[in-house]
Design an enzyme around this catalytic site. Sequence first.
Site, PDB file in Angstrom:
ATOM      1  N   VAL A  16     -62.579  65.213  54.858  1.00 36.90           N
ATOM      2  CA  VAL A  16     -62.015  64.364  55.914  1.00 36.90           C
ATOM      3  C   VAL A  16     -62.662  64.676  57.267  1.00 36.90           C
ATOM      4  O   VAL A  16     -62.957  63.766  58.057  1.00 36.90           O
ATOM      5  CB  VAL A  16     -60.474  64.523  55.983  1.00 36.90           C
ATOM      6  CG1 VAL A  16     -59.882  63.594  57.022  1.00 36.90           C
ATOM      7  CG2 VAL A  16     -59.846  64.248  54.626  1.00 36.90           C
ATOM      8  N   LYS A  98     -50.109  67.283  55.093  1.00 35.44           N
ATOM      9  CA  LYS A  98     -48.752  66.890  54.671  1.00 35.44           C
ATOM     10  C   LYS A  98     -47.892  68.060  54.240  1.00 35.44           C
ATOM     11  O   LYS A  98     -46.692  68.089  54.490  1.00 35.44           O
ATOM     12  CB  LYS A  98     -48.793  65.821  53.576  1.00 35.44           C
ATOM     13  CG  LYS A  98     -49.763  66.049  52.408  1.00 35.44           C
ATOM     14  CD  LYS A  98     -51.096  65.426  52.644  1.00 35.44           C
ATOM     15  CE  LYS A  98     -52.167  66.077  51.798  1.00 35.44           C
ATOM     16  NZ  LYS A  98     -52.806  65.195  50.877  1.00 35.44           N
ATOM     17  N   VAL A 125     -49.761  60.662  55.160  1.00 30.37           N
ATOM     18  CA  VAL A 125     -49.077  59.877  54.123  1.00 30.37           C
ATOM     19  C   VAL A 125     -49.877  58.620  53.805  1.00 30.37           C
ATOM     20  O   VAL A 125     -50.112  57.787  54.679  1.00 30.37           O
ATOM     21  CB  VAL A 125     -47.647  59.489  54.570  1.00 30.37           C
ATOM     22  CG1 VAL A 125     -46.936  58.701  53.478  1.00 30.37           C
ATOM     23  CG2 VAL A 125     -46.848  60.723  54.943  1.00 30.37           C
ATOM     24  N   GLY A 180     -63.625  63.643  45.988  1.00 28.43           N
ATOM     25  CA  GLY A 180     -62.998  64.134  47.226  1.00 28.43           C
ATOM     26  C   GLY A 180     -61.569  63.636  47.392  1.00 28.43           C
ATOM     27  O   GLY A 180     -61.033  63.640  48.499  1.00 28.43           O
ATOM     28  N   GLU A 183     -56.547  67.524  46.110  1.00 31.78           N
ATOM     29  CA  GLU A 183     -56.359  68.674  46.997  1.00 31.78           C
ATOM     30  C   GLU A 183     -57.259  69.814  46.526  1.00 31.78           C
ATOM     31  O   GLU A 183     -57.665  69.846  45.362  1.00 31.78           O
ATOM     32  CB  GLU A 183     -54.902  69.139  46.924  1.00 31.78           C
ATOM     33  CG  GLU A 183     -53.890  68.095  47.365  1.00 31.78           C
ATOM     34  CD  GLU A 183     -54.107  67.665  48.808  1.00 31.78           C
ATOM     35  OE1 GLU A 183     -53.981  68.502  49.707  1.00 31.78           O
ATOM     36  OE2 GLU A 183     -54.421  66.481  49.036  1.00 31.78           O
ATOM     37  N   ASP A 194     -47.529  67.109  46.018  1.00 34.09           N
ATOM     38  CA  ASP A 194     -48.144  66.432  47.167  1.00 34.09           C
ATOM     39  C   ASP A 194     -47.340  65.169  47.496  1.00 34.09           C
ATOM     40  O   ASP A 194     -47.064  64.877  48.669  1.00 34.09           O
ATOM     41  CB  ASP A 194     -49.604  66.080  46.845  1.00 34.09           C
ATOM     42  CG  ASP A 194     -50.272  65.314  47.979  1.00 34.09           C
ATOM     43  OD1 ASP A 194     -50.613  65.932  48.996  1.00 34.09           O
ATOM     44  OD2 ASP A 194     -50.431  64.086  47.847  1.00 34.09           O
ATOM     45  N   LYS A 198     -45.158  64.099  50.983  1.00 34.34           N
ATOM     46  CA  LYS A 198     -45.251  62.812  51.680  1.00 34.34           C
ATOM     47  C   LYS A 198     -43.880  62.142  51.756  1.00 34.34           C
ATOM     48  O   LYS A 198     -43.508  61.557  52.775  1.00 34.34           O
ATOM     49  CB  LYS A 198     -46.268  61.916  50.962  1.00 34.34           C
ATOM     50  CG  LYS A 198     -47.699  62.447  51.135  1.00 34.34           C
ATOM     51  CD  LYS A 198     -48.650  61.843  50.140  1.00 34.34           C
ATOM     52  CE  LYS A 198     -50.087  62.305  50.395  1.00 34.34           C
ATOM     53  NZ  LYS A 198     -50.996  61.998  49.301  1.00 34.34           N
TER      54      LYS A 198
HETATM   55  N1  HSE Z   1     -54.859  64.560  47.335  1.00 34.39           N
HETATM   56  C1  HSE Z   1     -54.276  63.516  48.086  1.00 34.39           C
HETATM   57  C2  HSE Z   1     -54.122  62.294  47.189  1.00 34.39           C
HETATM   58  C3  HSE Z   1     -55.145  63.205  49.264  1.00 34.39           C
HETATM   59  O1  HSE Z   1     -54.773  62.268  46.150  1.00 34.39           O
HETATM   60  O2  HSE Z   1     -53.363  61.403  47.511  1.00 34.39           O
HETATM   61  C4  HSE Z   1     -54.556  62.209  50.233  1.00 34.39           C
HETATM   62  O3  HSE Z   1     -53.354  62.661  50.765  1.00 34.39           O
END
Ligand code: HSE
Length: 409
Positions: A16, A98, A125, A180, A183, A194, A198
């Site tokens: 990012v 997040k 998010v 990419g 995480e 994850d 969010k």
């Molecule tokens: N690893 C997260 C996803 C990245 O795949 O949504 C974006 O928040």
Amino acid sequence: MSRKKLRIGLFGFGVVGQGLYEVLEKTPALQAQIIKICVKDRNKKRSIDATHFTFHQHELLYNEAINVIVELIDDADAAFDIVKTAMENGKAVVSANKKMIAEHLDELIVLQQRFQVPFLYEAAVCAGIPVIRNLEEYYDNELIHSISGIVNGSTNFILTKMSETGSGYQEALKEAQEAGYAESDPWLDVSGRDAVNKLSILVAHAWGRWIHPDTVVAKGIDELSASDFEWASTHDLRIRLKTFASRKENKLVTYVLPAFTTSDDPAYRVNGVFNGVEIESSFVDKHYFSGRGAGAYPTASAVLSDISALSYDYKYEYKKLESGKKLESDLRHAITVYCRVQVINQKVRSLFDDVFIEKNDEEESIIIGRLPLSKIPYINGTLITLPEEAVHTFLANEIAQEVLTPEEV
Ligand code: HSE
């Protein structure tokens, strides 16, 4: 209106961070300049000149020439220290972390108020989907009933690959990592945590109530098997990892679980790295937001939008915090699930409020019924939510024929 010149100290130059660097190069009209980039790894080869980098946080955090800190690292604890110190030093902050935000939102709100600095995190998010700003601004007076959908790009990418191209789980995960999307610790994606992070942020902006992510029940996609995908395809369903939050009076219902979706659910057509979020509210009814949920440019685009918002002193107002105080999580709420376990015994059955269907096989068994959220951690097996209508209509008819008699069970 004259816009503030933004002089940025950037933490992190991963997927990012690099995306942001490139996006800023392409948007010269926005008066935002990266002054210095702080990175951890001294040996990593970088795509831009070494003079841009430092390994010392204080060169950014205590640098008078920097008025904005953009934090894009993956270590949530280190990120919290950076963000806290930046705010204490009067710097505006943009973050995409997040996990850090979900775990510390209460303290972060206090810090923003105490030091009178904006802290923006649209990229945290659904990457490029502007959902937080919409909750803050567009829906500030709307009575929101529910927010549900797909908020993790990697898992949606993996699920789509597995069901549509027949890829194996490991192969699809590897592809998500290479693109990419995942995480650094992909367990966060595949375990559903994850998405929980969010969800915690969404709930805070929708209803003014911060719920610690550890209190949200979740199961990810790492326990799904080929037989679940087969079951989905036999019944013309697709599996999506769904995040759900709803409010009814003073009760909040929140969870993250794999979900069988029917073709009339917009999530059915959200494929690959895309996310899709449905917001249902009193006056406007339903809105569906969809877009790329992970990846360098979509995430950088949300960071860019926050940086741009700082140039006119935008900040979140958290207008619903006062009314949110009275809200409580409702763990007694029951949801309709398909549960695949090795053996259905009385112990498993007793976890359910209602059992609609039982199917016992030698190797694995399926039970469909209504399960309270509080019982989810006791299920030693796979859980996938089922739309109630699906159970009561075609599934009930079809599977009822397979229900075993009590003698056979
Ligand atoms: N690893 C997260 C996803 C990245 O795949 O949504 C974006 O928040």
